[in-house]
Design an enzyme around this catalytic site. Structure first.
Site, short mmCIF file in Angstrom:
data_model
loop_
_atom_site.label_atom_id
_atom_site.label_comp_id
_atom_site.label_asym_id
_atom_site.label_seq_id
_atom_site.Cartn_x
_atom_site.Cartn_y
_atom_site.Cartn_z
N ARG A 211 0.87 -1.18 0.00
CA ARG A 211 0.00 0.00 0.00
C ARG A 211 0.90 1.22 0.00
NH1 ARG A 211 -5.32 1.42 3.56
NH2 ARG A 211 -6.17 0.07 1.95
N HIS B 258 -7.47 0.83 -6.45
CA HIS B 258 -7.69 -0.02 -5.28
C HIS B 258 -8.32 -1.31 -5.80
CE1 HIS B 258 -7.90 -1.08 -1.21
NE2 HIS B 258 -8.80 -0.25 -0.75
N GLN C 6 -10.34 -3.90 -3.66
CA GLN C 6 -11.58 -3.35 -3.14
C GLN C 6 -12.70 -3.50 -4.17
OE1 GLN C 6 -12.35 -1.86 0.04
NE2 GLN C 6 -14.31 -2.41 -0.88
N ASP D 24 -17.29 7.39 -1.45
CA ASP D 24 -16.03 7.20 -0.72
C ASP D 24 -15.79 8.50 0.04
OD1 ASP D 24 -13.55 6.27 0.15
OD2 ASP D 24 -12.54 6.61 -1.77
N CYS E 278 -16.40 1.72 0.48
CA CYS E 278 -15.25 0.85 0.80
C CYS E 278 -14.86 0.93 2.27
CB CYS E 278 -14.08 1.21 -0.10
SG CYS E 278 -13.41 2.85 0.16
N ARG F 262 -13.58 -8.67 0.84
CA ARG F 262 -12.15 -8.41 0.64
C ARG F 262 -11.36 -9.69 0.93
NH1 ARG F 262 -10.05 -3.30 1.02
NH2 ARG F 262 -8.16 -4.36 0.40
N1 NVA Z 1 -10.05 6.96 -1.24
C1 NVA Z 1 -9.71 6.44 0.07
C2 NVA Z 1 -9.93 4.97 0.15
C3 NVA Z 1 -9.64 4.36 1.50
C4 NVA Z 1 -9.80 2.88 1.53
C5 NVA Z 1 -8.24 6.78 0.36
O1 NVA Z 1 -7.41 6.62 -0.54
O2 NVA Z 1 -7.95 7.23 1.46
N1 CP Z 2 -11.32 -0.18 2.35
C1 CP Z 2 -10.05 -0.23 2.78
O1 CP Z 2 -9.10 -0.45 2.01
O2 CP Z 2 -9.91 -0.06 4.11
P1 CP Z 2 -8.56 0.11 4.93
O3 CP Z 2 -7.97 1.44 4.58
O4 CP Z 2 -8.97 0.01 6.37
O5 CP Z 2 -7.63 -1.00 4.55
#
Ligand code: NVA
Ligand code: CP
Length: 319
Positions: A115, A142, A145, A237, A277, A305
């Site tokens: 990540r 993502h 997801q 989101d 998500c 997931r």
């Molecule tokens: N768009 C959000 C998704 C979190 C799972 C982010 O990147 O923070």
């Molecule tokens: N939806 C998602 O990726 O959640 P986290 O940021 O908690 O991993």
């Protein structure tokens, strides 16, 4: 089970998951079928330990609850060992290159889950790693997801063809990923954002091209009402993502008009489902009555997931 996992599409062995753009619709459907089968056969999957003896590194530059836990559990349930590596306390935090990190980790582990804020970071790791790399979220994509979301949509609505999925809010990693999975699976994807927060035009163009091959469609609009009208799936989101910079107060202010609330949900089909998500901010991108109401499938989405990641790991790393 190994036969079931590997016989149909040997092309998946050794593959990375950086963006679903690189996977064919048939490969995506195979992965989703395996995920669904695993969900119904949890004990069999766990007892077989198809990835016994393997190790999977998890390298996270950004916070996570779902992705971190679901990947670790998925790896363990398949009989492999997760190896957690905190970015800041690894040598990456002191400036070691991605290139050297990828090469070194490839000597120890069978796959790397990463990540990172910038998509280019995951692409660089993939370039230099000699083992599969799985994108656990970047600013652009993502993938796991939206695989979980696609699984949830089929569980709830029976399939993808002709499904109208409307996403309201920021043209971010989730918006991009809905465009990609929607185009691959023949869905009608509508993205509604305030001006200046549209998804990247190169991804929109790519999705439009792909959708012509699968019977799907892509609509980009600034009108939230028009977007949700007649939708089968309403999604959103957070208004501000991890690593976002710039005038965030202004961004939140502009996003307010794209909130999903009860009135908006009433414009969608009566049997429409709501997806997010998570993590969610009740009262910002969605009201509590919607996310905690009967149309919300966010916890099934979160559970899925686990299954799509297990399927992804088994197909790409399995014997
Ligand atoms: N768009 C959000 C998704 C979190 C799972 C982010 O990147 O923070
Ligand atoms: N939806 C998602 O990726 O959640 P986290 O940021 O908690 O991993």
């Amino acid at each position: 089970m190994v036969e079931r996992l590997t016989s149909n599409l040997p092309a998946l062995k050794g593959r990375s998951v950086v963006s679903m753009m690189e996977w064919t619709p048939e490969e995506i459907i195979q992965l989703l079928n395996t995920a669904q089968w695993m969900k119904g056969n949890r004990d069999t999957v766990q007892s077989r330990g198809v990835l016994a003896g393997k190790h999977v590194a998890l390298l996270f530059e950004l916070p996570s609850t779902r992705t971190r836990v679901s990947f670790q559990v998925a790896i363990s349930m398949l009989g492999a060992e997760p190896v957690w590596l905190d970015w800041g306390s690894s040598q990456l935090g002191r400036g070691e290159s991605l290139e050297d990190t990828a090469r070194v980790l490839s000597r120890y582990v069978d796959a790397i889950v990463v990540r990172a804020h910038r998509h280019e970071t995951v692409q660089a790791l993939r370039r230099y790693a000699t083992v599969p790399v799985f994108n656990a979220l970047t600013d652009r994509a993502h993938p796991f997801q939206v695989l979980a979301d696609a699984m949830t949509i089929r569980e709830e609505l029976g399939g993808w063809s002709g499904i109208k999925l409307s996403y309201l809010g920021d043209g971010n990693n989730m918006a991009h990923s809905y465009l990609v999975i929607g185009a691959k699976l023949g869905m009608d994807i509508t993205i509604a954002t305030p001006e200046g927060y549209e998804p990247l035009s190169e991804i929109v163009q790519w999705a439009r091209g792909e959708a012509t091959l699968t019977g799907g469609s892509v609509t980009i609009t600034g009108n939230p009402e028009q977007a949700v009208f007649g939708a089968d799936v309403v999604a959103t989101d957070v208004f501000v993502s991890m690593g976002d910079s710039g005038d965030l107060d202004r961004k939140r202010e502009l996003m307010e008009a794209f909130q999903i609330n009860r009135t908006r949900m009433q414009l969608a089909k009566p049997q429409a489902i709501f997806l997010h998500c998570l993590p969610a901010h009740r009262g910002e991108e969605v009201t509590a009555d919607v996310i905690d109401g009967p149309q919300s499938k966010v916890f099934d989405q979160a559970e899925n997931r686990l299954w799509v990641q297990m399927a992804g790991l088994a197909h790409t790393l399995g014997a």
